[in-house]
Design a protein around this motif. Sequence first.
Motif, PDB file in Angstrom:
ATOM      1  N   ASP A  23      -5.649   9.262  -0.554  1.00  0.00           N
ATOM      2  CA  ASP A  23      -4.553   9.192   0.890  1.00  0.00           C
ATOM      3  C   ASP A  23      -3.891   7.563   0.746  1.00  0.00           C
ATOM      4  O   ASP A  23      -4.327   6.839   0.104  1.00  0.00           O
ATOM      5  N   THR A  24      -2.579   7.755   1.083  1.00  0.00           N
ATOM      6  CA  THR A  24      -1.655   6.608   1.301  1.00  0.00           C
ATOM      7  C   THR A  24      -2.153   5.269   2.029  1.00  0.00           C
ATOM      8  O   THR A  24      -2.895   5.557   3.143  1.00  0.00           O
ATOM      9  N   ILE A  25      -2.172   4.179   1.474  1.00  0.00           N
ATOM     10  CA  ILE A  25      -2.419   3.222   2.212  1.00  0.00           C
ATOM     11  C   ILE A  25      -1.545   2.528   3.186  1.00  0.00           C
ATOM     12  O   ILE A  25      -0.487   2.637   2.626  1.00  0.00           O
ATOM     13  N   ASN A  26      -1.706   2.240   4.347  1.00  0.00           N
ATOM     14  CA  ASN A  26      -0.915   1.970   5.383  1.00  0.00           C
ATOM     15  C   ASN A  26      -0.580   0.491   5.267  1.00  0.00           C
ATOM     16  O   ASN A  26      -0.923  -0.450   5.876  1.00  0.00           O
ATOM     17  N   THR A  27       0.449   0.138   4.387  1.00  0.00           N
ATOM     18  CA  THR A  27       0.912  -1.342   4.188  1.00  0.00           C
ATOM     19  C   THR A  27       2.408  -1.317   4.525  1.00  0.00           C
ATOM     20  O   THR A  27       2.912  -0.324   4.847  1.00  0.00           O
ATOM     21  N   ASP A  28       2.705  -2.591   4.852  1.00  0.00           N
ATOM     22  CA  ASP A  28       4.242  -3.015   5.033  1.00  0.00           C
ATOM     23  C   ASP A  28       4.587  -3.439   3.808  1.00  0.00           C
ATOM     24  O   ASP A  28       4.541  -4.465   3.288  1.00  0.00           O
ATOM     25  N   PRO A  29       5.706  -2.842   3.085  1.00  0.00           N
ATOM     26  CA  PRO A  29       6.278  -3.223   1.823  1.00  0.00           C
ATOM     27  C   PRO A  29       6.861  -4.715   2.028  1.00  0.00           C
ATOM     28  O   PRO A  29       6.827  -5.498   0.879  1.00  0.00           O
ATOM     29  N   SER A  30       7.159  -4.880   3.262  1.00  0.00           N
ATOM     30  CA  SER A  30       8.067  -6.429   3.190  1.00  0.00           C
ATOM     31  C   SER A  30       6.896  -7.440   3.151  1.00  0.00           C
ATOM     32  O   SER A  30       7.354  -8.573   2.922  1.00  0.00           O
ATOM     33  N   LEU A  31       5.659  -7.046   3.465  1.00  0.00           N
ATOM     34  CA  LEU A  31       4.555  -8.144   3.460  1.00  0.00           C
ATOM     35  C   LEU A  31       4.075  -8.264   1.893  1.00  0.00           C
ATOM     36  O   LEU A  31       3.669  -9.376   1.672  1.00  0.00           O
ATOM     37  N   VAL A  32       4.339  -7.623   0.965  1.00  0.00           N
ATOM     38  CA  VAL A  32       4.003  -7.566  -0.422  1.00  0.00           C
ATOM     39  C   VAL A  32       4.631  -8.788  -1.051  1.00  0.00           C
ATOM     40  O   VAL A  32       5.707  -8.942  -1.137  1.00  0.00           O
ATOM     41  N   GLY A  33       3.680  -9.850  -1.718  1.00  0.00           N
ATOM     42  CA  GLY A  33       4.093 -10.862  -2.513  1.00  0.00           C
ATOM     43  C   GLY A  33       3.198 -12.073  -2.156  1.00  0.00           C
ATOM     44  O   GLY A  33       2.372 -11.884  -1.406  1.00  0.00           O
ATOM     45  N   THR A  34       3.774 -13.331  -2.514  1.00  0.00           N
ATOM     46  CA  THR A  34       2.973 -14.444  -2.168  1.00  0.00           C
ATOM     47  C   THR A  34       3.807 -15.050  -1.100  1.00  0.00           C
ATOM     48  O   THR A  34       5.121 -15.676  -1.214  1.00  0.00           O
TER      49      THR A  34
END
Length: 158
Positions: A23-34
């Motif tokens: 199943d797809t993980i419900n994340t926000d792509p704009s959060l990805v990073g440091t």
Amino acid sequence: MKRRFLLLLVLVSLGFSACKKGDTINTDPSLVGTWKLPLPSIVDNTRTWEFQFKNNGTMQFSIYYTDAATGKVLGYYLKTIGRYKKLRTNRLQLYNVTNYSNDPTKGPYAAEADLIARSTNATTDYTYFINAGGKELDITIDCPPNANCIGKLTYTKQ
């Protein structure tokens, strides 16, 4: 009786089919990073608060000290490792979290390998906002009534 059993069997089957390993993980792509928040600290050192969000739903939060002149990491005060998910617009949950910290009787920080596990499987909810340019993350922990919590903090994307 057979009808109830069949209905129960159908409901159980649907429950299992709705929960797949991939199943797809419900994340926000704009959060990805440091994301970093440097703070002044001990003389000649800088204390940095840092979130790392990965697109696989894992996260790490660290508070560490660096030499102000060289930028070299001197040691860690705290490290948190776990998972994250977006609950809904501007709501974030950190879960399956393990918190590690230094032994304060030995100084303000320690080598990463010397951190001690303090709590496991913790869950914390946050409110967050990423500015239009995507370079700043405002994050506020959900604070229970009568608790002494930190207010909104603004991190910069690296």
